[in-house]
Design a protein around this motif. Structure first.
Motif, PDB file in Angstrom:
ATOM      1  N   PHE A  73      -0.382   7.308  -5.406  1.00 48.28           N
ATOM      2  CA  PHE A  73      -0.645   8.451  -4.353  1.00 48.28           C
ATOM      3  C   PHE A  73      -1.911   8.783  -3.831  1.00 48.28           C
ATOM      4  N   LEU A  76      -3.270   6.373  -1.518  1.00 54.57           N
ATOM      5  CA  LEU A  76      -2.519   6.459  -0.280  1.00 54.57           C
ATOM      6  C   LEU A  76      -3.193   7.760   0.249  1.00 54.57           C
ATOM      7  N   ASN A  77      -3.622   8.739  -0.305  1.00 58.57           N
ATOM      8  CA  ASN A  77      -4.151   9.805   0.367  1.00 58.57           C
ATOM      9  C   ASN A  77      -5.562   9.414   0.723  1.00 58.57           C
ATOM     10  N   ILE A  80      -5.068   7.682   4.090  1.00 57.76           N
ATOM     11  CA  ILE A  80      -4.580   8.631   5.100  1.00 57.76           C
ATOM     12  C   ILE A  80      -5.976   9.280   5.741  1.00 57.76           C
ATOM     13  N   ILE A  88      -2.909   1.986   4.473  1.00 55.07           N
ATOM     14  CA  ILE A  88      -1.630   2.686   4.374  1.00 55.07           C
ATOM     15  C   ILE A  88      -0.323   2.189   4.358  1.00 55.07           C
ATOM     16  N   ALA A  92       1.505   2.014   0.813  1.00 52.10           N
ATOM     17  CA  ALA A  92       2.981   2.541   0.978  1.00 52.10           C
ATOM     18  C   ALA A  92       4.066   1.621   0.763  1.00 52.10           C
ATOM     19  N   GLN A  95       4.387   1.228  -2.830  1.00 50.80           N
ATOM     20  CA  GLN A  95       5.213   2.478  -3.530  1.00 50.80           C
ATOM     21  C   GLN A  95       6.636   2.318  -3.006  1.00 50.80           C
ATOM     22  N   ILE A  96       7.073   2.057  -1.914  1.00 45.51           N
ATOM     23  CA  ILE A  96       8.490   1.903  -1.541  1.00 45.51           C
ATOM     24  C   ILE A  96       9.133   0.823  -2.351  1.00 45.51           C
TER      25      ILE A  96
END
Length: 116
Positions: A73, A76-77, A80, A88, A92, A95-96
């Motif tokens: 996380f 990812l932040n 972004i 990203i 992501a 994570q997915i």
């Protein structure tokens, strides 16, 4: 929703973490991009040991997957905030895939519990 066997989910998650982590390292030249690859190697070991003691290995694998999922996380932040589209997508994506693997494990745990 079609869910695959947790052992296969472990292999897919392992390979994706290794490949995406190495890709991030090659692109960014940052050693921290190798951290997901290290977790991917540990998950690969879990994949090969899965048939020996599936309960223990399944719990170790889901714990590692949970750590990876939560720890991604912050990167990812950061991606972004920097508007790094490829970053990203990389983070992501990991994570997915990790989230899908957790769902496969949890549904398998629930199914095994109902059979007892």
């Amino acid at each position: 929703m079609y869910l695959i066997h947790p052992k296969k989910a472990t292999l897919i998650n392992s390979l994706s973490l290794i490949v995406i982590g190495l890709t991030g390292y090659v692109i960014k030249s940052s050693p921290t991009a190798l951290i997901p690859s290290i977790f991917g190697i540990f998950l690969g070991v879990c994949y090969f040991l899965y048939d020996k003691n599936s309960k223990l290995i399944a719990h170790i694998a889901i714990f590692l997957i949970l750590i990876v999922f939560i720890s991604l996380f912050m990167p990812l932040n950061a991606r972004i905030a920097n508007k790094d589209l490829f970053g990203i997508l990389r983070v992501a994506g990991m994570q997915i895939i990790s989230f899908y693997s957790m769902i496969c494990f949890i549904s398998n745990f629930i199914k095994a519990r109902k059979e007892v």
